[in-house]
Motif scaffolding. Structure first.
Motif, mmCIF file in Angstrom:
data_model
loop_
_atom_site.group_PDB
_atom_site.id
_atom_site.type_symbol
_atom_site.label_atom_id
_atom_site.label_comp_id
_atom_site.label_asym_id
_atom_site.label_seq_id
_atom_site.Cartn_x
_atom_site.Cartn_y
_atom_site.Cartn_z
ATOM 1 N N UNK A 60 0.840 -1.191 0.000
ATOM 2 C CA UNK A 60 0.000 0.000 0.000
ATOM 3 C C UNK A 60 0.875 1.242 0.000
ATOM 4 N N UNK A 61 0.363 2.306 -0.629
ATOM 5 C CA UNK A 61 1.116 3.550 -0.671
ATOM 6 C C UNK A 61 0.398 4.583 -1.504
ATOM 7 N N UNK A 62 1.169 5.505 -2.065
ATOM 8 C CA UNK A 62 0.606 6.575 -2.878
ATOM 9 C C UNK A 62 1.450 6.778 -4.126
ATOM 10 N N UNK A 63 0.821 7.351 -5.139
ATOM 11 C CA UNK A 63 1.535 7.715 -6.366
ATOM 12 C C UNK A 63 0.744 8.802 -7.081
ATOM 13 N N UNK A 64 1.413 9.842 -7.553
ATOM 14 C CA UNK A 64 0.696 10.886 -8.304
ATOM 15 C C UNK A 64 0.167 10.368 -9.640
ATOM 16 N N UNK A 65 0.715 9.251 -10.118
ATOM 17 C CA UNK A 65 0.239 8.693 -11.381
ATOM 18 C C UNK A 65 -1.030 7.853 -11.215
ATOM 19 N N UNK A 66 -1.323 7.431 -9.978
ATOM 20 C CA UNK A 66 -2.506 6.613 -9.734
ATOM 21 C C UNK A 66 -3.774 7.434 -9.891
ATOM 22 N N UNK A 67 -4.847 6.775 -10.308
ATOM 23 C CA UNK A 67 -6.104 7.473 -10.598
ATOM 24 C C UNK A 67 -6.599 8.291 -9.413
ATOM 25 N N UNK A 68 -6.558 7.723 -8.223
ATOM 26 C CA UNK A 68 -7.011 8.462 -7.035
ATOM 27 C C UNK A 68 -5.857 8.759 -6.081
ATOM 28 N N UNK A 69 -4.649 8.598 -6.587
ATOM 29 C CA UNK A 69 -3.471 8.885 -5.772
ATOM 30 C C UNK A 69 -3.049 7.746 -4.856
ATOM 31 N N UNK A 70 -3.838 6.668 -4.803
ATOM 32 C CA UNK A 70 -3.572 5.568 -3.868
ATOM 33 C C UNK A 70 -3.078 4.315 -4.593
ATOM 34 N N UNK A 71 -2.132 3.612 -3.968
ATOM 35 C CA UNK A 71 -1.692 2.304 -4.436
ATOM 36 C C UNK A 71 -2.199 1.242 -3.474
ATOM 37 N N UNK A 72 -2.940 0.280 -3.988
ATOM 38 C CA UNK A 72 -3.461 -0.826 -3.174
ATOM 39 C C UNK A 72 -3.268 -2.112 -3.970
ATOM 40 N N UNK A 73 -2.223 -2.840 -3.643
ATOM 41 C CA UNK A 73 -1.951 -4.119 -4.284
ATOM 42 C C UNK A 73 -2.090 -5.221 -3.237
ATOM 43 N N UNK A 74 -3.249 -5.877 -3.212
ATOM 44 C CA UNK A 74 -3.506 -7.000 -2.313
ATOM 45 C C UNK A 74 -3.551 -8.252 -3.194
ATOM 46 N N UNK A 75 -2.430 -8.935 -3.261
ATOM 47 C CA UNK A 75 -2.303 -10.076 -4.180
ATOM 48 C C UNK A 75 -2.699 -11.361 -3.462
ATOM 49 N N UNK A 76 -3.702 -12.043 -4.004
ATOM 50 C CA UNK A 76 -4.165 -13.296 -3.423
ATOM 51 C C UNK A 76 -5.051 -14.018 -4.414
ATOM 52 N N UNK A 77 -5.546 -15.161 -3.994
ATOM 53 C CA UNK A 77 -6.370 -15.983 -4.866
ATOM 54 C C UNK A 77 -5.679 -17.303 -5.148
ATOM 55 N N UNK A 78 -6.411 -18.411 -4.982
ATOM 56 C CA UNK A 78 -5.807 -19.735 -5.143
ATOM 57 C C UNK A 78 -6.585 -20.611 -6.122
ATOM 58 N N UNK A 79 -7.637 -20.054 -6.718
ATOM 59 C CA UNK A 79 -8.461 -20.832 -7.636
ATOM 60 C C UNK A 79 -8.169 -20.439 -9.085
ATOM 61 N N UNK A 80 -8.134 -21.438 -9.958
ATOM 62 C CA UNK A 80 -7.944 -21.184 -11.376
ATOM 63 C C UNK A 80 -9.154 -20.418 -11.938
ATOM 64 N N UNK A 81 -8.936 -19.485 -12.833
ATOM 65 C CA UNK A 81 -7.698 -19.127 -13.531
ATOM 66 C C UNK A 81 -6.915 -18.007 -12.846
ATOM 67 N N UNK A 82 -7.314 -17.645 -11.621
ATOM 68 C CA UNK A 82 -6.683 -16.507 -10.939
ATOM 69 C C UNK A 82 -5.840 -16.947 -9.743
ATOM 70 N N UNK A 83 -5.189 -18.080 -9.885
ATOM 71 C CA UNK A 83 -4.311 -18.599 -8.840
ATOM 72 C C UNK A 83 -3.027 -17.776 -8.799
ATOM 73 N N UNK A 84 -2.725 -17.197 -7.648
ATOM 74 C CA UNK A 84 -1.512 -16.377 -7.519
ATOM 75 C C UNK A 84 -0.480 -17.009 -6.590
ATOM 76 N N UNK A 85 -0.648 -18.283 -6.225
ATOM 77 C CA UNK A 85 0.362 -18.983 -5.445
ATOM 78 C C UNK A 85 1.571 -19.225 -6.344
ATOM 79 N N UNK A 86 2.746 -18.811 -5.900
ATOM 80 C CA UNK A 86 3.961 -18.984 -6.689
ATOM 81 C C UNK A 86 5.082 -19.546 -5.807
ATOM 82 N N UNK A 87 5.817 -20.507 -6.357
ATOM 83 C CA UNK A 87 6.981 -21.058 -5.655
ATOM 84 C C UNK A 87 8.243 -20.684 -6.422
ATOM 85 N N UNK A 88 9.300 -20.363 -5.686
ATOM 86 C CA UNK A 88 10.548 -19.919 -6.308
ATOM 87 C C UNK A 88 11.736 -20.603 -5.639
#
Length: 257
Positions: A159-187
């Motif tokens: 979370x944060x802010x950016x003047x380039x963002x539409x409302x000035x706010x950055x909200x990246x909440x990455x989640x989801x485990x079901x296809x096709x939007x599964x975001x679980x990653x192993x490295x």
């Protein structure tokens, strides 16, 4: 008769001593420790700079931003030897919160002694735990990384802010485990060439990771804040997850001895 009695007593004594000796040796063998520890440390950075919440940065795409929060899960940690055999940490869930220094370092305990050449971990929480309801420890909903039992955990929260963002706010909440939007990653970020993690009872190697925030916004997918500044799961989160899987984490150095 007396001689025979003494001989029998002496024989019994000698047998007793031998038994005690073997038992002592056996106990000594069992007492030899065959477990050790491995320390993992995560340092959050923005390119070549240490991440400081509230400080202004510029993405590789030219977007200005300031962060107020960065949390992510490191889970399902596995260590691999050169022969391919693996050890998996039981109950392997760790929540790194940038604003809580103590969470950036943790110790893997009861690791079988040996020489390890690879570490693999998941960014996020496996599907089983996503549908197991309210839990404790790193998975406690009070950590503010849980949506609901149906939609599960937030794997990475920025979370944060950016003047380039539409409302000035950055909200990246990455989640989801079901296809096709599964975001679980192993490295498996590679160890420095020639490095072997020698886990022994008398010493604990330490692996120092750097997690580069800039990699969230570049890689397979270019993220511009004017186009994407708010995501809470779904296809947009998949793009970000593919980015952080492609290079957000790297091993900076190792204290092997």
């Amino acid at each position: 008769m007396l001689f025979r009695t003494l001989s029998s007593a002496l024989l019994a004594l000698l047998l007793g001593i031998a038994t005690l000796s073997f038992t002592a040796c056996d106990d000594d063998d069992k007492a030899q420790p065959n477990k050790g520890e491995l320390d993992l440390e995560f340092e959050n950075v923005v390119g070549t700079q240490a991440l400081t919440l509230g400080q202004a940065y510029t993405s590789t795409n030219g977007d200005a931003f300031t962060l107020s929060k960065l949390n992510y899960y490191i889970s399902n940690i596995k260590l691999t030897k050169a022969d391919g055999s693996e050890w998996a940490e039981p109950e392997s869930y760790h929540l790194v919160k940038h604003d809580q220094t103590s969470t950036r370092t943790f110790t893997l305990q009861e690791v079988p002694t040996g020489d390890y050449t690879k570490i693999t971990f998941t960014i996020g929480v496996d599907s089983t735990r996503n549908v197991s309801g309210a839990q404790t420890g790193a998975l406690d909903p009070l950590n503010d990384m849980f949506w609901t039992w149906n939609s599960g955990y937030i794997f990475l929260k920025l979370e944060g802010t950016s003047p380039q963002a539409a409302n000035g706010q950055l909200v990246f909440h990455i989640g989801g485990f079901k296809s096709p939007n599964n975001t679980i990653r192993s490295v498996s970020p590679p160890l420095p060439q020639g490095t072997v993690l020698k886990v022994r009872a008398e010493k604990a190697p330490a692996v120092h990771y750097k997690a580069d925030v800039l990699k969230l916004f570049t890689g397979p997918n270019v993220i511009r804040f004017a186009e994407l500044s708010n995501t809470m799961g779904g296809p947009s989160s998949v793009k970000v997850a593919n980015n952080y899987a492609a290079g957000m984490f790297r091993i900076d150095h190792v204290h092997a001895d």
